[in-house]
Scaffold this motif. Structure first.
Motif, PDB file in Angstrom:
ATOM      1  N   ILE A  57       0.733  -1.248  -0.134  1.00  0.00           N
ATOM      2  CA  ILE A  57       0.031  -0.042  -0.026  1.00  0.00           C
ATOM      3  C   ILE A  57       0.951   1.183   0.082  1.00  0.00           C
ATOM      4  CG2 ILE A  57      -1.704   1.386   1.327  1.00  0.00           C
ATOM      5  CD1 ILE A  57      -2.503  -1.272   2.505  1.00  0.00           C
ATOM      6  N   THR A  58       0.490   2.105  -0.887  1.00  0.00           N
ATOM      7  CA  THR A  58       1.423   3.601  -0.923  1.00  0.00           C
ATOM      8  C   THR A  58       0.467   4.397  -0.921  1.00  0.00           C
ATOM      9  OG1 THR A  58       1.398   3.440  -3.448  1.00  0.00           O
ATOM     10  CG2 THR A  58       3.257   2.341  -2.340  1.00  0.00           C
ATOM     11  N   SER A  59       0.796   5.713  -0.425  1.00  0.00           N
ATOM     12  CA  SER A  59      -0.168   6.787  -0.511  1.00  0.00           C
ATOM     13  C   SER A  59       0.576   8.181  -0.972  1.00  0.00           C
ATOM     14  CB  SER A  59      -0.932   7.065   0.672  1.00  0.00           C
ATOM     15  OG  SER A  59      -0.066   7.094   1.739  1.00  0.00           O
ATOM     16  N   TYR A  60       0.190   8.965  -1.600  1.00  0.00           N
ATOM     17  CA  TYR A  60       0.917  10.227  -1.856  1.00  0.00           C
ATOM     18  C   TYR A  60      -0.059  11.702  -1.358  1.00  0.00           C
ATOM     19  CZ  TYR A  60       3.641   6.929  -4.367  1.00  0.00           C
ATOM     20  OH  TYR A  60       4.557   5.998  -4.883  1.00  0.00           O
ATOM     21  N   ALA A  61       0.706  12.595  -1.379  1.00  0.00           N
ATOM     22  CA  ALA A  61       0.035  13.900  -1.342  1.00  0.00           C
ATOM     23  C   ALA A  61      -0.394  14.290  -2.794  1.00  0.00           C
ATOM     24  CB  ALA A  61       1.053  15.074  -0.946  1.00  0.00           C
TER      25      ALA A  61
END
Length: 117
Positions: A57-61
């Motif tokens: 799982i990755t998340s970004y601004a």
């Protein structure tokens, strides 16, 4: 003793690329979610990107989506931030973060990224 050591910062022209690295020691790497934050002059620290302990799982601004990519190497106990299409507004000190399952945070000392127009 937990240590997070960032490297790879520098100066680049707008449109260029940099790859930040963070080497972790003193912790069970797979037990931590890892992330990158940044702080521009006169501003507060803001979230940039994160990757789960499993790497699934990755998340970004929103401001970096499509331009930055976070990844991790469990064998090397390292996390990376590939930054492409850099903009002057990306200029900041970038900090590596390790967050435990209980929400405890460790921080690196930071690495400077400067993007000129």
């Amino acid at each position: 003793q937990v240590q997070l050591v960032e490297s790879g910062g520098g100066s680049v022209q707008a449109g260029g690329s940099l790859r930040l690295s963070c080497a972790a020691s003193g912790l069970s790497f797979i037990a931590y979610d890892m992330g990158w934050y940044r702080q521009a002059p006169g501003k507060g620290r803001e979230f940039v990107a994160a990757i789960s302990w499993s790497g699934s799982i990755t998340s970004y601004a929103e401001s970096v989506k499509g331009r930055f990519t976070i990844s991790r190497d469990v064998a090397k106990k390292a996390v990376y931030l590939q930054m492409n299409s850099l903009k002057p507004e990306d200029t900041a000190i970038y900090y590596c973060n390790a967050r435990s399952r209980t929400g405890y945070d460790y921080w690196g000392q930071g690495t400077q990224v400067t993007v000129s127009s």
